[in-house]
Design a protein around this motif. Structure first.
Motif, PDB file in Angstrom:
ATOM      1  N   LEU A  61      21.783  32.450 -23.734  1.00 57.56           N
ATOM      2  CA  LEU A  61      21.099  33.713 -23.202  1.00 57.56           C
ATOM      3  C   LEU A  61      19.693  33.759 -23.925  1.00 57.56           C
ATOM      4  CD1 LEU A  61      23.150  34.545 -21.429  1.00 57.56           C
ATOM      5  CD2 LEU A  61      24.138  36.034 -23.241  1.00 57.56           C
ATOM      6  N   ASP A  62      19.629  33.194 -25.102  1.00 57.47           N
ATOM      7  CA  ASP A  62      17.952  33.217 -25.707  1.00 57.47           C
ATOM      8  C   ASP A  62      17.268  32.497 -24.806  1.00 57.47           C
ATOM      9  OD1 ASP A  62      18.686  34.438 -28.094  1.00 57.47           O
ATOM     10  OD2 ASP A  62      18.555  32.723 -29.220  1.00 57.47           O
ATOM     11  N   ASP A  63      17.752  31.541 -23.822  1.00 58.93           N
ATOM     12  CA  ASP A  63      16.797  31.004 -23.092  1.00 58.93           C
ATOM     13  C   ASP A  63      16.739  31.804 -21.775  1.00 58.93           C
ATOM     14  OD1 ASP A  63      15.331  28.989 -21.705  1.00 58.93           O
ATOM     15  OD2 ASP A  63      16.992  27.638 -21.343  1.00 58.93           O
ATOM     16  N   ASP A  64      15.984  32.499 -21.649  1.00 56.21           N
ATOM     17  CA  ASP A  64      15.725  33.343 -20.432  1.00 56.21           C
ATOM     18  C   ASP A  64      17.046  34.016 -19.815  1.00 56.21           C
ATOM     19  OD1 ASP A  64      13.941  34.695 -18.493  1.00 56.21           O
ATOM     20  OD2 ASP A  64      14.556  32.876 -17.069  1.00 56.21           O
ATOM     21  N   LEU A  65      17.901  34.355 -20.729  1.00 61.65           N
ATOM     22  CA  LEU A  65      19.048  34.851 -19.905  1.00 61.65           C
ATOM     23  C   LEU A  65      20.066  34.059 -19.435  1.00 61.65           C
ATOM     24  CD1 LEU A  65      18.018  38.476 -19.053  1.00 61.65           C
ATOM     25  CD2 LEU A  65      19.132  37.615 -21.170  1.00 61.65           C
ATOM     26  N   ASN A  66      19.888  32.779 -19.629  1.00 63.52           N
ATOM     27  CA  ASN A  66      20.828  31.596 -18.775  1.00 63.52           C
ATOM     28  C   ASN A  66      22.277  31.794 -19.036  1.00 63.52           C
ATOM     29  OD1 ASN A  66      21.424  29.478 -17.435  1.00 63.52           O
ATOM     30  ND2 ASN A  66      20.340  27.777 -18.915  1.00 63.52           N
ATOM     31  N   ILE A  67      22.867  32.536 -17.943  1.00 61.42           N
ATOM     32  CA  ILE A  67      24.043  32.927 -18.117  1.00 61.42           C
ATOM     33  C   ILE A  67      25.245  31.707 -17.947  1.00 61.42           C
ATOM     34  CG2 ILE A  67      24.112  33.490 -15.515  1.00 61.42           C
ATOM     35  CD1 ILE A  67      25.702  35.944 -18.492  1.00 61.42           C
ATOM     36  N   SER A  68      24.960  30.896 -17.030  1.00 60.48           N
ATOM     37  CA  SER A  68      25.794  29.747 -16.728  1.00 60.48           C
ATOM     38  C   SER A  68      26.438  29.397 -18.008  1.00 60.48           C
ATOM     39  CB  SER A  68      25.367  28.932 -15.731  1.00 60.48           C
ATOM     40  OG  SER A  68      24.986  29.279 -14.723  1.00 60.48           O
ATOM     41  N   PRO A  69      25.518  28.487 -18.861  1.00 58.97           N
ATOM     42  CA  PRO A  69      26.034  28.116 -19.910  1.00 58.97           C
ATOM     43  C   PRO A  69      26.943  29.148 -20.893  1.00 58.97           C
ATOM     44  CG  PRO A  69      23.876  27.294 -19.774  1.00 58.97           C
ATOM     45  CD  PRO A  69      24.261  28.306 -18.826  1.00 58.97           C
ATOM     46  N   ALA A  70      26.540  30.408 -20.897  1.00 57.98           N
ATOM     47  CA  ALA A  70      26.855  31.541 -21.751  1.00 57.98           C
ATOM     48  C   ALA A  70      28.409  31.575 -21.252  1.00 57.98           C
ATOM     49  CB  ALA A  70      26.190  32.632 -21.742  1.00 57.98           C
ATOM     50  N   LEU A  71      28.789  31.719 -19.981  1.00 64.15           N
ATOM     51  CA  LEU A  71      30.127  31.823 -19.433  1.00 64.15           C
ATOM     52  C   LEU A  71      31.001  30.370 -19.766  1.00 64.15           C
ATOM     53  CD1 LEU A  71      29.330  33.472 -15.892  1.00 64.15           C
ATOM     54  CD2 LEU A  71      30.157  34.446 -17.950  1.00 64.15           C
ATOM     55  N   ALA A  72      30.209  29.178 -19.776  1.00 66.29           N
ATOM     56  CA  ALA A  72      30.933  28.297 -19.940  1.00 66.29           C
ATOM     57  C   ALA A  72      31.501  28.268 -21.475  1.00 66.29           C
ATOM     58  CB  ALA A  72      30.059  26.936 -19.731  1.00 66.29           C
ATOM     59  N   SER A  73      30.719  28.545 -22.303  1.00 68.12           N
ATOM     60  CA  SER A  73      31.317  28.945 -23.721  1.00 68.12           C
ATOM     61  C   SER A  73      32.342  29.691 -23.949  1.00 68.12           C
ATOM     62  CB  SER A  73      30.260  28.861 -24.806  1.00 68.12           C
ATOM     63  OG  SER A  73      29.352  29.899 -24.337  1.00 68.12           O
ATOM     64  N   LEU A  74      32.518  30.743 -23.118  1.00 64.41           N
ATOM     65  CA  LEU A  74      33.474  31.707 -23.052  1.00 64.41           C
ATOM     66  C   LEU A  74      34.817  30.914 -22.425  1.00 64.41           C
ATOM     67  CD1 LEU A  74      34.983  34.701 -22.813  1.00 64.41           C
ATOM     68  CD2 LEU A  74      34.213  34.764 -20.444  1.00 64.41           C
ATOM     69  N   HIS A  75      34.690  30.138 -21.299  1.00 71.40           N
ATOM     70  CA  HIS A  75      35.796  29.352 -20.893  1.00 71.40           C
ATOM     71  C   HIS A  75      36.264  28.363 -21.854  1.00 71.40           C
ATOM     72  CE1 HIS A  75      34.444  31.155 -16.923  1.00 71.40           C
ATOM     73  NE2 HIS A  75      35.796  31.340 -16.960  1.00 71.40           N
ATOM     74  N   GLN A  76      35.296  28.054 -22.475  1.00 69.85           N
ATOM     75  CA  GLN A  76      35.657  26.573 -23.616  1.00 69.85           C
ATOM     76  C   GLN A  76      36.597  27.408 -24.732  1.00 69.85           C
ATOM     77  OE1 GLN A  76      32.432  24.452 -25.050  1.00 69.85           O
ATOM     78  NE2 GLN A  76      34.056  23.340 -26.520  1.00 69.85           N
ATOM     79  N   LEU A  77      35.998  28.694 -25.141  1.00 69.58           N
ATOM     80  CA  LEU A  77      37.034  29.281 -26.171  1.00 69.58           C
ATOM     81  C   LEU A  77      38.680  29.604 -25.400  1.00 69.58           C
ATOM     82  CD1 LEU A  77      37.154  30.573 -28.787  1.00 69.58           C
ATOM     83  CD2 LEU A  77      36.331  32.640 -27.520  1.00 69.58           C
ATOM     84  N   VAL A  78      38.551  30.000 -24.334  1.00 72.89           N
ATOM     85  CA  VAL A  78      39.825  30.432 -23.751  1.00 72.89           C
ATOM     86  C   VAL A  78      40.569  29.174 -23.814  1.00 72.89           C
ATOM     87  CG1 VAL A  78      40.889  30.835 -21.725  1.00 72.89           C
ATOM     88  CG2 VAL A  78      38.972  32.245 -22.269  1.00 72.89           C
ATOM     89  N   LYS A  79      40.082  28.035 -23.329  1.00 69.49           N
ATOM     90  CA  LYS A  79      40.829  26.871 -23.384  1.00 69.49           C
ATOM     91  C   LYS A  79      41.337  26.363 -24.652  1.00 69.49           C
ATOM     92  CE  LYS A  79      41.086  22.464 -21.197  1.00 69.49           C
ATOM     93  NZ  LYS A  79      41.581  22.480 -19.681  1.00 69.49           N
ATOM     94  N   GLU A  80      40.489  26.586 -25.524  1.00 68.16           N
ATOM     95  CA  GLU A  80      40.937  26.009 -27.113  1.00 68.16           C
ATOM     96  C   GLU A  80      41.902  26.901 -27.615  1.00 68.16           C
ATOM     97  OE1 GLU A  80      37.826  24.528 -29.745  1.00 68.16           O
ATOM     98  OE2 GLU A  80      36.599  24.067 -27.921  1.00 68.16           O
ATOM     99  N   VAL A  81      41.652  28.378 -27.466  1.00 69.76           N
ATOM    100  CA  VAL A  81      42.772  29.052 -27.850  1.00 69.76           C
ATOM    101  C   VAL A  81      44.124  28.616 -27.221  1.00 69.76           C
ATOM    102  CG1 VAL A  81      43.361  31.598 -28.029  1.00 69.76           C
ATOM    103  CG2 VAL A  81      41.018  30.815 -28.534  1.00 69.76           C
ATOM    104  N   ASN A  82      44.161  28.723 -25.888  1.00 67.93           N
ATOM    105  CA  ASN A  82      45.254  28.351 -25.197  1.00 67.93           C
ATOM    106  C   ASN A  82      46.088  26.987 -25.789  1.00 67.93           C
ATOM    107  OD1 ASN A  82      45.808  30.458 -23.087  1.00 67.93           O
ATOM    108  ND2 ASN A  82      44.385  29.468 -21.895  1.00 67.93           N
TER     109      ASN A  82
END
Length: 464
Positions: free
Chosen positions: A355-376
């Motif tokens: 998000l620091d990079d001009d609100l680049n949302i896609s990689p931000a959502l990818a890190s959310l999904h990565q967390l979900v995966k690891e928690v699962n």
RNA sequence: GGCGGCGUAGCCAAGUGGUAAGGCAGAGGUCUGCAAAACCUUUAUACACCGGUUCGACUCCGGUCGCCGCCUCCA
């Protein structure tokens, strides 16, 4: 380091606000002659992400969004409806705020209305008159472009390229130069007007944004946003009239949101691909799915809004909801999972990097999904400790504070009947009376309750 | 006509001069009484097409095609 793509220079620049710790933002808001369409909401959601992220980064945000409640279209529509403009616009102003709420768009600090800031506009026009940038013709006041040489710096437009053409407003035949724009429109029969020092009349389109932004944020402020269509002439004219009046830089960062198209085509009423929020809700789509879809494409990229996309967004949200439910109902084990602790930290860090990079949302959502995966995975292995859970929750809260997309998972108390049925089925299952158990499960399903058997016992959720 | 953006798997969408994140959907499997959820495996000989530069390009340059935007009141 936070960077934004600044239309002023067509490149990404580090965000350095005027006052440390503060972010002053002006966002072009709705003209309330009709319901807003999904394109409008794309802009508002982009601006919502912007303000939420600035807040997350520790800035004290002051956001102003104007409401244009007097203009040609409103006058025309209210006449057709046989109402005065105040009565006519009220309905759409109410609808606007209701729609914001439905989409979980945070409220700005101020929503000034044009009709309530006539004195500020008059004052600004007078300043321009005093400095010689304005002239009067046929009771209207115009801005003289030839006196403002830096005109065009935002849109990089070549003034020579603007030639008289068919599109010139017939009302404005009195201008010295076709390129000049109107600051104050002289009174016309059958139109609302204000008695002012400029004479009876109403404001031109651009002046309200200059007057109201400077009134609430000061003569110079940090960020101004809007759709790309506003770059020229609206924002260009705002710069001209504001900087001509104050002699100072008006806005430091101009951020513009690209338009969306619908099913691969430009949205238009005649094509039948024009949607208001209401239209989509009536078709049964969730407001959260609409938010997710509008948010999940970077704001400077053209977004193709499709029904299939909405369905995909709905699925993504359902999966996230299942995850949150699973997390909530999981029983923590002893100890602390180091790797998972790291993953939780990395999730927030990854989001921030993106998000620091001009609100680049896609990689931000990818890190959310990565967390979900690891928690699962850890949940699956039974390797999630108490402290892990609170860290994960913290990371998820960060995501939600910034994106506002995580589904709510309130645990509504079940009524007694349902509670009993679940217990009954559980007993049946224990006794291996599977047919009976399945019948009860089906019955509950018809009541909107979905059961899932897990190692830790039965889990229920409401049908999405 | 002028100026600009884009074209990545079925769909959505990141990304980089050294051989492609993530999501949705699909397929197979594990688990389960069955299911659901979750997990595992799998799904782009390659990033519109054609040339060029380079040891090497999806990433740079040129051209072609397609889509989209702005050129006075449309977020």
């Amino acid at each position: 380091m936070l960077r934004f793509y600044n239309t002023l220079r067509n490149k990404k620049e580090p965000f350095v606000p005027l006052h440390p710790e503060k972010a002053l933002i002006y966002t072009c808001g709705p003209t309330v002659y009709d319901y807003n369409h999904i394109g409008n909401f794309r802009s508002y959601i982009f601006e919502d992400l912007l303000r939420r992220y600035l807040k997350f980064k520790g800035y004290q945000v002051t956001q102003v969004m104007n409401i244009t409640d007097v203009d040609d279209k409103i006058i025309k529509a209210s006449k057709a409806a046989g109402k005065d403009i105040g009565e006519y616009t009220r309905k759409y102003i109410d609808a606007f705020f209701a729609d914001l709420d439905a989409l979980r768009i945070e409220r700005a600090e101020f929503y000034p209305r044009a009709t309530e800031h006539i004195p500020q506009m008059v004052l600004l026009v007078k300043r321009l008159q005093e400095k010689g940038f304005a002239y009067t013709r046929e009771n209207s006041v115009y801005f003289r472009l030839s006196d403002f040489p830096s005109y065009g710096k935002l849109s990089k437009i070549d003034l020579q390229g603007i030639k008289p053409g068919a599109r010139i407003d017939l009302d404005e035949y009195g201008k010295e130069d076709v390129r000049d724009f109107v600051l104050w429109k002289g009174k016309k029969e059958g139109e609302p007007f204000w008695e002012t020092e400029l004479g009876p009349g109403r404001p031109g389109w651009h002046i309200e944004c200059s007057a109201m932004s400077m009134h609430y944020l000061g003569e110079s402020f940090d960020i101004h946003t809007g759709g790309v269509d506003l770059i020229f002439p609206h924002h260009e004219n705002e710069i001209a009239q504001s900087e001509a009046a104050t002699g100072r830089q008006f806005v430091r960062y101009w951020l513009h949101c690209r338009h969306l198209i619908v099913e691969g085509e430009k949205m238009s009423k005649s094509k039948g691909n024009y949607y208001t929020l209401r239209d989509l809700l009536e078709e049964g789509y969730e407001p959260q799915a609409i938010r997710y879809l509008l948010l999940s494409t970077h704001y400077r990229r053209q977004l193709n809004f499709t029904k299939e996309g909405l369905t995909q967004a709905t699925h993504s949200l359902k999966n996230l909801g299942d995850f949150l439910l699973r997390l909530r109902q999981s029983k923590p084990v002893e100890g602390y999972n180091q790797a998972l602790g790291k993953a939780a930290k990395e999730a927030t860090a990854g989001m921030e990097r993106a998000l620091d990079d001009d609100l680049n949302i896609s990689p931000a959502l990818a890190s959310l999904h990565q967390l979900v995966k690891e928690v699962n995975i850890s949940l699956e292995r039974g390797e999630v400790g108490e402290k892990n859970i609170s860290e994960i929750r913290g990371a998820l809260e960060n995501f939600d504070r910034i994106t506002g997309i995580l589904p709510a998972v309130e645990e509504e108390p079940l009524d007694e009947t349902i509670r009993k049925l679940i217990a009954e089925r559980d007993a049946a299952r224990q006794n291996k009376e599977y047919h009976k158990a399945d019948l009860i499960r089906e019955k509950l399903s018809r009541m909107g309750i979905i059961l899932e058997d897990t190692r830790n016992g039965v889990r229920w959720k409401r049908e999405p």
